[in-house]
Design an enzyme around this catalytic site. Structure first.
Site: not given
Length: 310
Positions: A177, A230
């Site tokens: 992330k 992400k």
């Protein structure tokens, strides 16, 4: 016949924003998305299931009065997420319910962890995350998805779930992330912008690719069942790296900023929405994603049905 990659609605996880109101509220920076009331959320789940979308992840807009630094509302068994899980499972037991494990929606600091003197307290945060994950499992979720990026949280959550008898609840870890500029509309949706600074001390540097392999190896060793990258489109190379170096399923999050860019271009007539969305989702699959979190899940499934793709 010779197409190498095919996307179906079963590949999607559909993110749903929810709030404790009796009306829906449009999200200005995410056209077509809303904060749903719980009855509306249930209706949306039912319609998506009919189109072949089987999995859903819940993101709450929490009232400011319930937010604290310790984010105790995150594990309130009568909190909005816990009630939403029970509603979905009661009406649609076949639905796969994923929950976000992070403190930022519940934090008066707007960060993913407990804050002291401007610093995120890793170990205290993990303790709160474990309480949150166990409470969500007790409410009936199938998968917990820690998005906080604290060190060691996957093992701690796995141990906490197992100790409470939730050995069948899976962990979808936000492994890579990034501290990205693409998250703005999502934070609008949850009203969870950081109260100070940014999240660069615990999210990954967008300049780093190899670091994702280190995080993937750690999460796998700690007990993750699936690994997520992400954002999505700007990080297709990271998706491919994880796919080539892990036997675990790989998820890609087609994040709010990516969604908003497509919507803006399509609203201006610069792109054909259906074509560009289906191409984008196919690119995730080609890069190696087994699972795609996308706000387009329901609409894409409808387009696929109309085209006879599945």
């Amino acid at each position: 016949m010779v197409r190498e990659n095919i996307v179906t609605p079963a590949n999607f996880i559909y993110p749903l924003f929810i709030h404790d109101e009796d009306f829906n509220q449009d999200i200005a920076s995410m056209p077509g998305c809303q904060r749903h009331s719980l009855p509306s959320m249930l209706k949306e789940v039912g319609e998506a299931l009919e189109l072949g979308v089987k999995s859903f992840v819940l993101f709450p807009k929490v009232d400011d009065a319930l937010k604290t630094n310790l984010a105790c509302e995150a594990y309130n068994p009568e909190g909005i997420v816990h009630r939403a899980i029970r509603m979905i499972k009661a009406e649609y037991p076949e639905a796969i319910v994923v929950t976000d494990v992070a403190l930022d929606p519940y934090s008066d600091q707007g960060h993913d962890g407990v804050v002291e003197n401007g610093v995120i307290l890793n170990d205290i945060t993990i303790n709160q995350l474990c309480k949150q994950a166990v409470s969500q499992a007790r409410a009936g979720c199938d998968i917990v998805a820690p998005s906080d990026m604290q060190d060691g949280r996957v093992k701690a959550i796995r141990d906490a779930l197992d100790s409470e008898g939730f050995t069948n609840v899976s962990i979808l870890s936000y492994t890579a992330k990034y501290a990205s500029a693409y998250y703005g509309p999502f934070r609008d949706a949850l009203d969870s912008h950081p109260g100070f600074g940014d999240k660069k001390t615990y999210q990954q540097d967008p300049a780093n690719g190899r670091e994702a392999l280190i995080e993937a190896a750690l999460d796998a060793a700690e007990g993750a069942d699936m690994l997520m990258v992400k954002p999505g489109m700007p990080y297709l190379d990271v998706i491919r790296r994880l796919k080539d170096n892990s036997n675990l399923p790989i998820a890609a999050y087609h994040v709010s900023g990516e969604y908003a860019m497509l919507k803006a271009a399509c609203e201006r007539g610069w792109l054909n929405e259906k074509d560009v969305v289906l191409e984008t989702l196919t690119c995730f699959k080609r890069a190696g994603a087994d699972i795609i979190l996308t706000y387009y899940a329901k609409q894409a499934a409808q387009w696929m049905k109309e085209d006879g793709i599945y």
